[in-house]
Design a protein around this motif. Structure first.
Motif, mmCIF file in Angstrom:
data_model
loop_
_atom_site.group_PDB
_atom_site.id
_atom_site.type_symbol
_atom_site.label_atom_id
_atom_site.label_comp_id
_atom_site.label_asym_id
_atom_site.label_seq_id
_atom_site.Cartn_x
_atom_site.Cartn_y
_atom_site.Cartn_z
ATOM 1 N N GLU A 58 0.830 -1.204 0.000
ATOM 2 C CA GLU A 58 0.000 0.000 0.000
ATOM 3 C C GLU A 58 0.865 1.255 0.000
ATOM 4 N N MET A 59 1.914 1.246 0.834
ATOM 5 C CA MET A 59 2.797 2.410 0.908
ATOM 6 C C MET A 59 3.544 2.613 -0.421
ATOM 7 N N SER A 60 3.947 1.499 -1.008
ATOM 8 C CA SER A 60 4.671 1.564 -2.277
ATOM 9 C C SER A 60 3.795 2.147 -3.380
ATOM 10 N N ILE A 61 2.523 1.735 -3.386
ATOM 11 C CA ILE A 61 1.585 2.236 -4.392
ATOM 12 C C ILE A 61 1.330 3.726 -4.186
ATOM 13 N N MET A 62 1.055 4.121 -2.940
ATOM 14 C CA MET A 62 0.704 5.515 -2.670
ATOM 15 C C MET A 62 1.863 6.465 -2.980
ATOM 16 N N LYS A 63 3.088 5.987 -2.801
ATOM 17 C CA LYS A 63 4.260 6.828 -3.086
ATOM 18 C C LYS A 63 4.347 7.196 -4.570
ATOM 19 N N GLU A 64 3.769 6.344 -5.407
ATOM 20 C CA GLU A 64 3.837 6.594 -6.857
ATOM 21 C C GLU A 64 2.922 7.717 -7.317
ATOM 22 N N PHE A 65 1.922 8.039 -6.489
ATOM 23 C CA PHE A 65 0.914 9.007 -6.927
ATOM 24 C C PHE A 65 1.249 10.423 -6.477
ATOM 25 N N ASN A 66 1.103 11.328 -7.406
ATOM 26 C CA ASN A 66 1.227 12.758 -7.093
ATOM 27 C C ASN A 66 0.208 13.493 -7.955
ATOM 28 N N HIS A 67 -1.047 13.475 -7.462
ATOM 29 C CA HIS A 67 -2.156 13.986 -8.279
ATOM 30 C C HIS A 67 -3.122 14.727 -7.355
ATOM 31 N N PRO A 68 -3.681 15.838 -7.796
ATOM 32 C CA PRO A 68 -4.587 16.618 -6.930
ATOM 33 C C PRO A 68 -5.843 15.873 -6.506
ATOM 34 N N ASN A 69 -6.203 14.802 -7.228
ATOM 35 C CA ASN A 69 -7.403 14.048 -6.860
ATOM 36 C C ASN A 69 -7.087 12.695 -6.244
ATOM 37 N N ILE A 70 -5.874 12.571 -5.700
ATOM 38 C CA ILE A 70 -5.487 11.387 -4.933
ATOM 39 C C ILE A 70 -4.839 11.871 -3.643
ATOM 40 N N VAL A 71 -5.286 11.331 -2.505
ATOM 41 C CA VAL A 71 -4.714 11.717 -1.216
ATOM 42 C C VAL A 71 -3.218 11.393 -1.221
ATOM 43 N N LYS A 72 -2.406 12.369 -0.813
ATOM 44 C CA LYS A 72 -0.950 12.230 -0.889
ATOM 45 C C LYS A 72 -0.384 11.574 0.371
ATOM 46 N N LEU A 73 0.466 10.574 0.171
ATOM 47 C CA LEU A 73 1.230 9.973 1.266
ATOM 48 C C LEU A 73 2.424 10.874 1.564
ATOM 49 N N LEU A 74 2.499 11.365 2.816
ATOM 50 C CA LEU A 74 3.577 12.271 3.195
ATOM 51 C C LEU A 74 4.732 11.550 3.878
ATOM 52 N N ASP A 75 4.390 10.528 4.660
ATOM 53 C CA ASP A 75 5.430 9.825 5.417
ATOM 54 C C ASP A 75 4.832 8.552 5.993
#
Length: 541
Positions: A58-75
C-alpha cells in the motif's frame, strides 16, 4: 502534544476517527506548519507476514501518486507494535458524510463535478497500472473542495486485460464478479463508480440490499431502474448504465469512460432531459404492477406477447386490459383505461411493446422521498428472496403472543433490517402498516403490506370500484338519496339491474359488465335481484 517521526505533532483530543485496527488524528507538520492526518495502525505484537507485505504494498503504491485528486502519502513508519501513516489532512471529511450533510441526494451538476474529479484521480491510477478495488464514498476524501481517492489497502498492479480472482472490497460497491467470487478485471472499479454515481443523485442504491443473497439476485434478475421523480439527463443515465453492465464484457472500458460526454465540461450546457409527467394514481398503478411482476418473477415480454393476437407488437385496449389484469387482477377497468391513455401518447389506440418495456423496465415508480416505502420494499425483498414464512416472522416478533405487533415489537423487527433508524423514523414505517390506527399491527395488516400478491384480488377490486363510485358522487356534490331517486326510473323504491347499470356507467367513465355485476351482487344483500333503498344507502355511505 505528542510528536512522531521527529516532525509531526498531534493531540489525542484531535481524533478524526477510529477503526478495528487503529485511530486517526489531526496533526501538524512542524516543518511546514500545515495540518496533516496521522494514522496509527495497532499490531499489538501480532506478527503476520501477509499484513506486513500488504502494508508495504500500500505504501509503495501511494508513493507513486502525485495527483490533486489522490490523497498524498507524506510519510510512514513500520514498527512491530504499530504502523504509522502520515497523509494529507482532508478537513471536508469523506463523500459519505458530504452526502449526509446534503440530504443524501445531490443535484446533477454537483454530482457530475464530483465524478469528474474522482475519474481524474483514476486517470492517474490506471496510467500507473493499478486498480483500487475498494471504491466507495468513505474512501473519497475532501480537501479544500477537491475530492480525492484514498485508502489503497486493496489496490494492486494489473495489466490491461489481466483477470484476477481475489475477493476484496466492500460488498455494496463490489462488482457482481467479486460478489460471486469469480474472475474479474480492472473494470471492477468502473462498477463501483456507477454505484456511487447513482447514489449521489438518488440517495440510495440501484438495487435493494439488506443481505448479500438478495442483493446479488436483484442485480442479476432485475433491470437497472431510474426513479421518475427526479429529472436527470440522458447523458448521466447513460454513464450509469454503461458502468453497471453486469457482464464485464459489455461494461464500458476505461478509455471510453474517460472520453464519456458526461465528463466533458464543454458539453454540460448541452445535456438533454426527458421528464416523464405522471400523476400519483398512474404512478401507484405502475408501482404495484412492477412489484407483483417482480414478486411472481413474470417476464413482461412473454406476458405481453400472449395477448398480442396479431403478433405485431401492439395491444389494443381490450388486449391491454386482459394483459394488465392478468398481472394485477385488482385493477379496475377504469384504472386500466387511465393507464392505457397515459401510455398511448400518440393516440393510436394501441400500446407498443418496446415503448412499454422502456417505461416499465427502465423506470422506478416508487416515491423517492418516502424512506418508509424503501424500508418496506427491503423487507419484502428479504422475505421473498430467502423464501421466509411471513406468518412465522410475524409470530416470532409478537413477543407477548397477543396476535399483533406493538410499536416496540415492530421496532425489534425493523432494526434487524435497518439498525440505524431513529425511533421517530420507525414510527413513520409503523404507521404505514397500522391502517386502522389502533397502535398495533394485525397479521392481516402486516400481510397486506408485505405480500400484496397474496391478497384477495376480487375483494380488493370491489373496494376500489365502490370507492370510485362514492368519490364521483361526492365530486358532483350529490346526495345518495338524490342519486337513487334519479336513476330509480321505475319509482318502486328498489333499483333493478338495468337501472343500476345506467347509474354505474354515468358515474364511472370506464366500467365493464362484469364489474357492474360484481358491485350489484355485493350491494344486493338479500340477493333478490334488486337493490332496495336501504341497501343502496348502506353500500354508498
Amino acid at each position: 502534544m505528542k510528536k512522531v517521526l521527529n516532525r509531526y505533532s498531534y493531540s489525542e483530543n484531535d481524533e478524526l476517527g477510529r477503526g478495528a485496527f487503529g485511530r486517526v488524528y489531526k496533526g501538524v507538520d512542524s516543518k511546514t506548519n500545515k495540518p496533516i492526518a496521522i494514522k496509527f495502525i495497532s499490531l499489538d505484537g501480532l506478527f503476520d507476514q501477509q499484513l506486513i507485505e500488504n502494508f508495504k504494498q500500500e505504501m509503495s503504491i501511494m508513493k507513486e501518486f502525485n495527483h490533486p485528486n489522490i490523497v498524498k502519502l507524506l510519510d510512514y513508519k513500520m514498527d512491530p507494535q504499530q504502523n504509522i501513516v502520515v497523509i494529507d489532512y482532508c478537513e471536508g471529511g469523506d463523500l459519505s458524510k458530504y452526502l449526509d450533510k446534503n440530504g443524501s441526494m445531490l443535484d446533477e451538476y454537483t454530482a457530475t463535478q464530483i465524478l469528474i474529479q474522482v475519474v481524474n484521480g483514476f486517470r492517474e491510477v490506471i496510467a500507473k497500472g493499478y486498480i483500487h478495488r475498494d471504491v466507495k464514498p468513505a474512501n473519497i476524501l475532501i480537501q479544500n473542495g477537491l475530492f480525492k481517492l484514498a485508502d489503497f489497502g486493496f489496490a494492486t498492479k494489473v495489466a490491461t486485460n489481466e483477470v484476477l480472482d481475489q475477493q476484496v472490497g466492500t460488498p455494496l460497491y463490489m462488482a457482481p464478479q467479486l460478489l460471486e467470487n469469480t474472475a474479474y478485471s480492472s473494470k471492477c472499479d468502473i462498477w463501483s463508480l456507477g454505484i456511487i454515481a447513482y447514489e449521489m443523485i438518488y440517495g440510495r442504491q440501484p438495487w435493494s440490499c439488506r443481505d448479500m443473497k438478495s442483493y446479488l439476485k436483484n442485480i442479476k434478475c432485475y433491470p437497472l431502474r431510474f426513479p421518475i421523480d427526479k429529472a436527470v439527463s440522458d447523458q448521466y443515465k447513460n454513464f450509469v448504465r454503461q458502468c453497471l453492465k453486469v457482464d464485464e464484457n459489455q461494461r464500458i472500458g476505461w478509455k471510453d469512460l474517460f472520453d464519456h460526454p458526461l465528463l466533458d465540461t464543454r458539453q454540460i450546457a448541452q445535456k438533454t432531459f426527458k421528464i416523464i409527467e405522471m400523476d400519483d394514481e398512474t404512478k401507484q398503478i405502475l408501482r404495484n404492477i412492477q412489484y407483483i411482476a417482480q414478486a411472481r418473477q413474470l417476464k413482461i415480454q412473454e406476458q405481453f406477447s400472449k395477448y398480442d393476437l396479431d403478433k405485431e407488437g401492439n395491444l389494443d385496449f381490450n388486449e391491454f386490459l386482459q394483459f394488465i389484469q392478468k398481472i394485477d387482477p385488482s385493477l379496475t377497468s377504469n384504472e386500466t383505461s387511465k393507464l392505457f391513455n397515459f401510455l398511448d401518447q400518440q393516440r393510436k389506440q394501441k400500446i407498443n411493446l418496446n415503448e412499454f418495456q422502456v417505461l416499465f423496465s427502465g423506470n422506478d415508480f416508487s416515491d423517492l422521498k418516502n424512506f418508509a416505502q424503501r424500508i418496506i420494499s427491503d423487507l419484502k425483498e428479504i422475505i421473498a428472496n430467502n423464501k421466509l414464512n411471513v406468518d412465522q416472522i410475524f409470530h416470532f416478533y409478537d413477543e407477548d403472543k397477543e396476535g399483533d405487533l406493538k410499536l416496540d415489537e415492530f421496532s425489534n423487527l425493523i432494526r434487524r433490517i435497518a439498525p440505524a433508524l431513529k425511533p421517530k423514523e420507525i414510527l413513520i414505517v409503523f404507521t404505514e402498516f397500522d391502517k386502522n390506527n389502533d397502535d398495533s399491527i394485525s397479521l392481516d395488516e402486516f400481510k397486506k403490506i408485505i405480500c400484496p400478491q397474496g391478497q384477495n384480488y376480487e375483494k380488493l377490486k370491489l373496494q376500489k370500484l365502490q370507492q370510485q363510485l362514492v368519490a364521483e358522487i361526492k365530486r358532483r356534490k350529490l346526495t345518495n338519496e338524490n342519486i337513487f331517486k334519479t336513476f330509480n326510473v321505475s319509482k318502486t323504491n328498489k333499483m333493478n339491474y338495468e337501472e343500476f347499470t345506467t347509474l354505474c356507467r354515468d358515474l364511472v367513465k370506464v366500467i365493464t359488465d362484469d364489474e357492474i355485476q360484481q358491485v350489484f351482487k355485493t350491494a344486493d344483500k338479500n340477493q333478490d335481484q334488486c337493490i332496495r333503498y336501504e341497501e343502496f344507502m348502506n353500500f354508498f355511505k
